[in-house]
Enzyme design. Structure first.
Site, mmCIF file in Angstrom:
data_model
loop_
_atom_site.group_PDB
_atom_site.id
_atom_site.type_symbol
_atom_site.label_atom_id
_atom_site.label_comp_id
_atom_site.label_asym_id
_atom_site.label_seq_id
_atom_site.Cartn_x
_atom_site.Cartn_y
_atom_site.Cartn_z
ATOM 1 N N GLY A 192 24.023 30.126 -14.793
ATOM 2 C CA GLY A 192 24.511 30.866 -15.800
ATOM 3 C C GLY A 192 25.991 30.695 -15.673
ATOM 4 O O GLY A 192 26.832 29.658 -15.752
ATOM 5 N N SER A 193 26.741 31.610 -14.842
ATOM 6 C CA SER A 193 28.071 31.813 -14.196
ATOM 7 C C SER A 193 28.505 30.657 -13.361
ATOM 8 O O SER A 193 29.500 30.343 -13.140
ATOM 9 C CB SER A 193 28.578 33.258 -13.635
ATOM 10 O OG SER A 193 28.277 33.961 -14.851
ATOM 11 N N ILE A 232 20.852 27.683 -25.514
ATOM 12 C CA ILE A 232 21.702 26.638 -26.128
ATOM 13 C C ILE A 232 21.584 26.932 -27.543
ATOM 14 O O ILE A 232 20.754 26.883 -28.245
ATOM 15 C CB ILE A 232 21.028 25.332 -25.745
ATOM 16 C CG1 ILE A 232 20.979 25.309 -24.277
ATOM 17 C CG2 ILE A 232 21.918 24.121 -26.389
ATOM 18 C CD1 ILE A 232 22.456 25.555 -23.353
ATOM 19 N N GLU A 250 30.360 31.711 -22.473
ATOM 20 C CA GLU A 250 31.755 31.070 -22.354
ATOM 21 C C GLU A 250 32.642 31.994 -20.985
ATOM 22 O O GLU A 250 33.825 32.127 -21.383
ATOM 23 C CB GLU A 250 32.552 31.172 -23.566
ATOM 24 C CG GLU A 250 31.868 30.453 -24.678
ATOM 25 C CD GLU A 250 31.348 29.143 -24.500
ATOM 26 O OE1 GLU A 250 31.622 28.498 -23.403
ATOM 27 O OE2 GLU A 250 30.557 28.527 -25.551
ATOM 28 N N THR A 303 31.723 35.377 -18.481
ATOM 29 C CA THR A 303 31.813 36.758 -18.537
ATOM 30 C C THR A 303 33.171 37.368 -17.993
ATOM 31 O O THR A 303 33.912 36.839 -17.939
ATOM 32 C CB THR A 303 30.561 37.460 -17.424
ATOM 33 O OG1 THR A 303 31.158 37.018 -16.196
ATOM 34 C CG2 THR A 303 29.247 36.808 -17.591
HETATM 35 P P1 TGC Z 1 36.140 24.949 -9.518
HETATM 36 O O1 TGC Z 1 36.023 24.535 -8.156
HETATM 37 O O2 TGC Z 1 36.941 25.880 -10.048
HETATM 38 O O3 TGC Z 1 36.144 23.597 -10.590
HETATM 39 C C1 TGC Z 1 35.441 22.380 -10.420
HETATM 40 C C2 TGC Z 1 36.172 21.253 -11.178
HETATM 41 O O4 TGC Z 1 36.413 21.941 -12.560
HETATM 42 C C3 TGC Z 1 37.925 22.040 -12.755
HETATM 43 N N1 TGC Z 1 38.098 23.105 -13.503
HETATM 44 C C4 TGC Z 1 38.409 23.046 -14.873
HETATM 45 N N2 TGC Z 1 38.872 22.087 -15.685
HETATM 46 C C5 TGC Z 1 39.313 22.358 -16.819
HETATM 47 N N3 TGC Z 1 39.375 23.582 -17.356
HETATM 48 C C6 TGC Z 1 39.041 24.753 -16.788
HETATM 49 N N4 TGC Z 1 38.766 26.009 -17.340
HETATM 50 C C7 TGC Z 1 38.329 24.527 -15.251
HETATM 51 N N5 TGC Z 1 37.968 25.220 -14.215
HETATM 52 C C8 TGC Z 1 37.683 24.390 -13.349
HETATM 53 C C9 TGC Z 1 38.612 22.097 -11.355
HETATM 54 O O5 TGC Z 1 39.905 21.869 -11.434
HETATM 55 C C10 TGC Z 1 37.775 21.333 -10.589
HETATM 56 O O6 TGC Z 1 38.078 19.787 -10.818
HETATM 57 P P2 TGC Z 1 37.985 18.649 -9.878
HETATM 58 O O7 TGC Z 1 38.668 17.525 -10.511
HETATM 59 O O8 TGC Z 1 38.838 19.481 -8.417
HETATM 60 O O9 TGC Z 1 36.544 18.474 -9.552
HETATM 61 O O10 TGC Z 1 34.348 25.066 -9.760
HETATM 62 P P3 TGC Z 1 33.603 26.474 -9.501
HETATM 63 O O11 TGC Z 1 32.183 25.986 -9.536
HETATM 64 O O12 TGC Z 1 34.009 27.129 -8.442
HETATM 65 O O13 TGC Z 1 33.791 27.120 -10.926
HETATM 66 C C11 TGC Z 1 33.972 28.609 -10.919
HETATM 67 C C12 TGC Z 1 33.955 29.499 -12.381
HETATM 68 C C13 TGC Z 1 32.883 30.625 -12.163
HETATM 69 C C14 TGC Z 1 35.183 29.539 -12.866
HETATM 70 C C15 TGC Z 1 33.175 28.411 -13.156
HETATM 71 O O14 TGC Z 1 31.791 27.992 -12.832
HETATM 72 C C16 TGC Z 1 32.918 28.957 -14.610
HETATM 73 O O15 TGC Z 1 33.710 29.154 -15.431
HETATM 74 N N6 TGC Z 1 31.750 29.591 -14.907
HETATM 75 C C17 TGC Z 1 31.125 30.147 -16.006
HETATM 76 C C18 TGC Z 1 30.382 29.251 -16.877
HETATM 77 C C19 TGC Z 1 30.381 29.486 -18.264
HETATM 78 O O16 TGC Z 1 31.343 29.688 -19.032
HETATM 79 N N7 TGC Z 1 29.249 29.209 -19.010
HETATM 80 C C20 TGC Z 1 28.888 29.305 -20.444
HETATM 81 C C21 TGC Z 1 28.432 28.020 -20.704
HETATM 82 S S1 TGC Z 1 28.133 28.015 -22.407
HETATM 83 C C22 TGC Z 1 26.452 27.038 -22.752
HETATM 84 O O17 TGC Z 1 26.054 26.586 -21.764
HETATM 85 C C23 TGC Z 1 25.839 27.251 -23.858
HETATM 86 S S2 TGC Z 1 27.169 27.050 -25.081
HETATM 87 C C24 TGC Z 1 27.228 28.373 -26.220
HETATM 88 C C25 TGC Z 1 26.005 27.932 -27.172
HETATM 89 O O18 TGC Z 1 25.304 27.014 -27.240
HETATM 90 O O19 TGC Z 1 25.847 28.881 -28.014
#
Ligand code: TGC
Length: 400
Positions: free
Chosen positions: A141-142, A168, A377, A379
């Site tokens: 999830g997160s 989804i 999107e 928490t």
């Molecule tokens: P991290 O190392 O921070 O980043 C990995 C790569 O992603 C880039 N990045 C971003 N790029 C654009 N916008 C952002 N907000 C970005 N955040 C990170 C980052 O620069 C890096 O790029 P690169 O080139 O170096 O590879 O990754 P992490 O694994 O440490 O991330 C930490 C965290 C917790 C912030 C992230 O995983 C997160 O935001 N988690 C929450 C996930 C979330 O919001 N999930 C909801 C999904 S919604 C869904 O699936 C259903 S849709 C709704 C529906 O259908 O009703």
């Protein structure tokens, strides 16, 4: 009078152009005519009214902020204003528009090939085709980097997808799913790629998640991917879609819409209780005449004004200089406006007394919906830690 009604204490009205206000009022007209008379029934029966999808297309809110390939090409602020009008109706309605436009269409628009854009975007903008966005999984999830869905490329070039996705939106209605899957050997975020999956591909199955206490006028699904075979060109080809930044650039758009959307739910809750307080008499005086009621109304209105100012500021930055819109800025808006909105909806329910627990009044429905909006999107904790990383330079997402 302000187009935002009695809650406008700070000339919010003056922040918006005539064109922006006209857009908002057009969407409000649709919500008043089509959504408000029916929402209690849809919510009660837990149905998403799929018959309104073409109407949303005609309203111009599907992929509203995207340009070209049949998309309306409106500004971020207009999109935000539309989102708050839709969510004043119901969060489930705004969620549909977000999943379609901010997630599925944005993925194709930003990361897709010309052929993928031509095939899907014009039909998605009219609502003729529905899209969904599969990132979250039962155990991811997160932390989407820990996803287990795998995409294996065969020597002939075909991709084969195996795994599952959960929560989804609208997957059971969708014609196309954007599925994010792990292609790398290392199993970390770097190997994640996106795939454009027609939902009639053998092995794709979507099951509706039942018995929800939130977002009842919307549908969320679990997707099973059982050896789903796709041609080589099904992958989103852009370099920008390699790794987690691919889905995150789409999540940024959806989170942006939420910053505005939830203020619509808060405003509707406030208006419901303001009306009620004027007519409900207890101990010989309308509730509105009591100091405790006025203190609550004042606090709600102040918080809503702050929320709109925050949404407006972020929207203007997005329109002026999209690259200046940092993840920390989006997290600030998503975190605070969701917290504020759910508090207002709960306070409004409390002020409605026992009458507030039925579907005759909107606040408890909004509060229940906002439990989901506050969670999906990102928490509160994800956004706090995103802001924390920005402030300190230290990532604190993992315990190790
Ligand atoms: P991290 O190392 O921070 O980043 C990995 C790569 O992603 C880039 N990045 C971003 N790029 C654009 N916008 C952002 N907000 C970005 N955040 C990170 C980052 O620069 C890096 O790029 P690169 O080139 O170096 O590879 O990754 P992490 O694994 O440490 O991330 C930490 C965290 C917790 C912030 C992230 O995983 C997160 O935001 N988690 C929450 C996930 C979330 O919001 N999930 C909801 C999904 S919604 C869904 O699936 C259903 S849709 C709704 C529906 O259908 O009703």
């Amino acid at each position: 009078a302000s187009f935002l009604g009695p809650v406008d204490l700070t000339d919010l009205d003056g922040l918006f152009s005539d064109r922006e206000k006209t857009t908002a009022m057009r969407v409000r007209g649709f919500v008043d005519e089509v959504i408000r008379p029916n929402i209690a029934d849809w919510y009660d029966r837990a149905v998403f009214p799929a018959e309104i999808i073409p109407e949303l297309g005609r309203l111009g809110v599907l992929g509203m902020h995207l340009e070209g390939h049949g998309c309306p090409g409106r500004s971020a602020v207009e999109y935000g204003l539309a989102a708050q009008e839709l969510e004043a109706g119901d969060s489930g309605l705004r969620t549909f528009v977000s999943v379609q436009g901010s997630l599925a269409m944005t993925a194709i628009h930003r990361h897709g090939s010309e052929a993928q854009k031509r095939e899907w975007l014009p039909r998605m903008a009219t609502g003729e085709a529905v899209g969904c966005f599969g990132l979250t999984e039962p155990t991811a999830g997160s932390d989407p980097a820990s996803m287990r869905t795998r995409a294996r490329q065969e020597p002939g070039g075909d991709w084969v997808l195996t795994g599952s996705k959960r929560w989804i939106g609208l997957a059971n209605l969708a014609d196309v799913a954007i599925i994010w899957a792990q292609t790398g050997e290392h199993g970390d975020g770097r190997g994640i790629r996106g795939f454009v999956v027609p939902t009639d591909t053998p092995g794709f199955r979507a099951e509706v998640i039942d018995q929800k206490l939130s977002m009842r006028a919307s549908v969320q699904c679990e997707i099973q991917l059982d050896q789903v075979r796709l041609p080589a060109e099904a992958v989103l080809p852009a370099d920008s879609a390699i790794g987690l930044k691919g889905p995150f650039t789409c999540l940024n758009e959806a989170r942006y819409g939420i910053i505005w959307g939830v203020m619509g739910a808060a405003r509707d809750s406030f208006e419901a209780v303001l009306d009620y307080a004027a007519t409900r008499t207890q101990f010989g005086t309308p509730l509105a005449g009591y100091q405790l009621t006025q203190a609550k109304l004042a606090d709600m209105a102040v918080a809503i004004n702050r929320g709109y100012l925050l949404a407006h500021q972020i929207g203007r930055v997005k329109d002026r200089e999209p690259r200046a819109l940092t993840p920390a800025m989006i997290s600030t808006g998503k975190l605070d406006n969701c917290r504020v909105a759910i508090g207002i909806a709960r306070d409004a329910r409390e002020m409605l007394g026992g009458n507030g627990i039925t579907l005759d009044h909107s606040p408890l429905r909004h509060a229940n919906n906002l439990e989901s909006v506050r969670t999906y999107e990102g928490t509160d904790e994800v956004h706090q830690l995103t802001i924390g990383r920005h402030l300190t330079g230290l990532g604190a997402f993992t315990a190790g």
